[in-house]
Design an enzyme around this catalytic site. Structure first.
Site, PDB file in Angstrom:
ATOM      1  N   HIS A  60      30.453 -74.953  11.167  1.00  0.00           N
ATOM      2  CA  HIS A  60      29.593 -74.169  12.118  1.00  0.00           C
ATOM      3  C   HIS A  60      29.399 -75.025  13.337  1.00  0.00           C
ATOM      4  O   HIS A  60      29.403 -76.260  13.243  1.00  0.00           O
ATOM      5  CB  HIS A  60      28.299 -73.810  11.635  1.00  0.00           C
ATOM      6  CG  HIS A  60      28.222 -72.606  10.510  1.00  0.00           C
ATOM      7  ND1 HIS A  60      27.024 -71.972  10.400  1.00  0.00           N
ATOM      8  CD2 HIS A  60      29.169 -72.377   9.643  1.00  0.00           C
ATOM      9  CE1 HIS A  60      27.511 -71.098   9.317  1.00  0.00           C
ATOM     10  NE2 HIS A  60      28.694 -71.226   9.141  1.00  0.00           N
ATOM     11  N   GLU A  62      26.779 -75.961  15.268  1.00  0.00           N
ATOM     12  CA  GLU A  62      25.778 -76.644  15.068  1.00  0.00           C
ATOM     13  C   GLU A  62      25.939 -77.745  14.295  1.00  0.00           C
ATOM     14  O   GLU A  62      25.683 -78.932  14.706  1.00  0.00           O
ATOM     15  CB  GLU A  62      24.481 -75.785  14.430  1.00  0.00           C
ATOM     16  CG  GLU A  62      24.105 -74.629  15.401  1.00  0.00           C
ATOM     17  CD  GLU A  62      24.713 -73.525  14.772  1.00  0.00           C
ATOM     18  OE1 GLU A  62      24.152 -72.266  14.917  1.00  0.00           O
ATOM     19  OE2 GLU A  62      25.892 -73.239  14.415  1.00  0.00           O
ATOM     20  N   CYS A  90      21.905 -70.017  11.501  1.00  0.00           N
ATOM     21  CA  CYS A  90      21.703 -69.665   9.979  1.00  0.00           C
ATOM     22  C   CYS A  90      20.855 -70.518   9.484  1.00  0.00           C
ATOM     23  O   CYS A  90      20.494 -71.697   9.945  1.00  0.00           O
ATOM     24  CB  CYS A  90      23.131 -69.371   9.659  1.00  0.00           C
ATOM     25  SG  CYS A  90      23.972 -71.028   8.909  1.00  0.00           S
ATOM     26  N   CYS A  93      22.182 -74.064   9.163  1.00  0.00           N
ATOM     27  CA  CYS A  93      22.279 -74.975  10.355  1.00  0.00           C
ATOM     28  C   CYS A  93      20.964 -75.428  10.756  1.00  0.00           C
ATOM     29  O   CYS A  93      20.540 -76.590  11.302  1.00  0.00           O
ATOM     30  CB  CYS A  93      22.879 -74.042  11.556  1.00  0.00           C
ATOM     31  SG  CYS A  93      24.734 -73.933  11.287  1.00  0.00           S
TER      32      CYS A  93
END
Length: 158
Positions: A60, A62, A90, A93
């Site tokens: 991801h 992040e 999410c 993260c």
């Protein structure tokens, strides 16, 4: 805690994150971008989603930005820093953001299906955790939302 980044600056950094999200879309990745700025405003980590490209469910934006920022500053703690993300992080993260001890999270559009900063879960204010951070939502919200909605609209039409 003294953070030197203003609201006007939030839009600047969110636009950098939106550029990253655009790169993800070009690569046929879910268009999410992230930027990490230190207290002085220097960008120390920048990334976009690459879960498919890297064959990595943790790829991801992040997580990748946190890895780059930690490497750049030589510390796994990113105390006093701000992370800008186009879509609400999410739970995975958010866990990483909290573990990194960031001071602020600024995001564009909420994510009611996966959000870990208030939409589905709110890890940032859970008193059982030993770190909390300031959350700012809605910065460049319409741009972030349109980018991700058009991506999935195009996916569904194919």
């Amino acid at each position: 805690m003294n953070i030197n980044i203003s609201i006007m600056d939030d839009e600047y950094y969110m636009n950098l994150a939106l550029e990253q999200a655009g790169k993800a879309a070009i690569e046929d990745e879910v268009p999410v971008g992230a930027v990490i700025a230190d207290k002085s405003g220097m960008v120390v980590g920048i990334a976009h989603n690459q879960t498919i490209t890297l064959c990595d469910p943790t790829g991801h934006a992040e997580i990748l930005a946190i890895r780059r920022a930690s490497s750049a500053v030589g510390n796994y703690r990113l105390s006093g820093m701000t992370i800008y993300v186009t879509i609400e992080p999410c739970i995975m993260c958010m866990g990483a953001i909290i573990h990194a001890r960031m001071a602020r999270l600024v995001y564009g559009s909420p994510d009611i299906r996966w959000g870990g900063a208030g939409s589905l879960y709110d890890f940032s204010s859970d008193p059982r955790l030993n770190h909390s951070l300031e959350i700012v939502s809605g910065v460049c919200r319409s741009e972030a939302r349109e980018l991700i909605q058009s991506f999935f609209r195009n996916k569904r039409s194919k």
